[in-house]
Design a protein around this motif. Structure first.
Motif, PDB file in Angstrom:
ATOM      1  N   ILE A  44       0.876  -1.177   0.000  1.00 48.24           N
ATOM      2  CA  ILE A  44       0.000   0.000   0.000  1.00 48.24           C
ATOM      3  C   ILE A  44       0.910   1.222   0.000  1.00 48.24           C
ATOM      4  CG2 ILE A  44      -1.733   1.327   1.271  1.00 48.24           C
ATOM      5  CD1 ILE A  44      -2.727  -1.314   2.468  1.00 48.24           C
ATOM      6  N   VAL A  50      -6.591   4.053   2.345  1.00 52.22           N
ATOM      7  CA  VAL A  50      -6.953   2.712   2.791  1.00 52.22           C
ATOM      8  C   VAL A  50      -8.335   2.776   3.423  1.00 52.22           C
ATOM      9  CG1 VAL A  50      -6.328   0.767   4.259  1.00 52.22           C
ATOM     10  CG2 VAL A  50      -4.537   2.218   3.299  1.00 52.22           C
ATOM     11  N   GLN A  62     -11.343   5.229   7.053  1.00 46.00           N
ATOM     12  CA  GLN A  62     -10.279   5.286   6.066  1.00 46.00           C
ATOM     13  C   GLN A  62      -9.064   5.989   6.655  1.00 46.00           C
ATOM     14  OE1 GLN A  62     -12.204   7.427   2.859  1.00 46.00           O
ATOM     15  NE2 GLN A  62     -11.056   9.275   3.353  1.00 46.00           N
ATOM     16  N   ALA A 138      -9.696  -4.704   4.681  1.00 43.46           N
ATOM     17  CA  ALA A 138      -9.354  -3.407   4.086  1.00 43.46           C
ATOM     18  C   ALA A 138      -9.135  -3.550   2.585  1.00 43.46           C
ATOM     19  CB  ALA A 138      -8.096  -2.853   4.749  1.00 43.46           C
ATOM     20  N   THR A 140      -7.920  -0.810  -1.100  1.00 38.46           N
ATOM     21  CA  THR A 140      -7.531   0.479  -1.676  1.00 38.46           C
ATOM     22  C   THR A 140      -8.065   0.518  -3.111  1.00 38.46           C
ATOM     23  OG1 THR A 140      -5.445  -0.329  -2.607  1.00 38.46           O
ATOM     24  CG2 THR A 140      -5.383   0.506  -0.330  1.00 38.46           C
TER      25      THR A 140
END
Length: 151
Positions: A44, A50, A62, A138, A140
């Motif tokens: 990431i 995120v 987030q 999670a 992205t």
């Protein structure tokens, strides 16, 4: 009083010394990932947002750079805090103070399920707020969640 603590402290240090030294040895077996890889995890990027969520109780939010917003059904606008970002060898963490208590959000690669839908997430999450620990998932924009119903 100080003199009486010296034997106690000395004994503790001597008992823990082998463990401390073993942890510092190259190739320690309890270290995640490749022990010869000294680069931080890059799954990431620093500029990626995120998104994270969990159930029982429901929570989410987030993390974006040095800010993290934590939401619940009772506080849908969320609480935004300043955080420190740390990329270790096996994942990423964000640390700060949430509602007056210490908070750490640890993100690791690996398929994750929220347990309530058919959605698959690319990252697992462990959230610690004070002494409470929660599990979640999670994603992205670069590593999106897949499947399931989303609004």
């Amino acid at each position: 009083m100080v003199g009486s603590l010296v034997p106690f402290v000395t004994r503790r240090v001597l008992l823990l010394s082998p463990l401390i030294l073993a942890a510092c040895q190259p190739g320690a077996s309890n270290v995640p990932g490749d022990s010869n890889d000294h680069q931080p995890w890059s799954g990431i990027g620093e500029n990626e947002v995120v998104h994270f969520l969990g159930t029982e109780p429901f929570w989410g939010g987030q993390a974006d750079g040095t800010r993290l917003t934590y939401t619940t059904p009772e506080n849908q606008a969320g609480e935004t805090i300043s955080v420190s970002r740390f990329a270790g060898r096996g994942g990423l963490s964000f640390s700060g103070t949430l509602s007056g208590g210490e908070m750490t959000l640890a993100i690791t690669p690996g398929e994750c399920s929220d347990g309530m839908s058919d959605t698959a997430y690319p990252f697992g999450v462990t959230l610690r707020i004070g002494d409470e620990v929660r599990q979640g998932c999670a994603w992205t924009a670069r590593n999106p969640r897949m499947g399931g119903e989303r609004s």
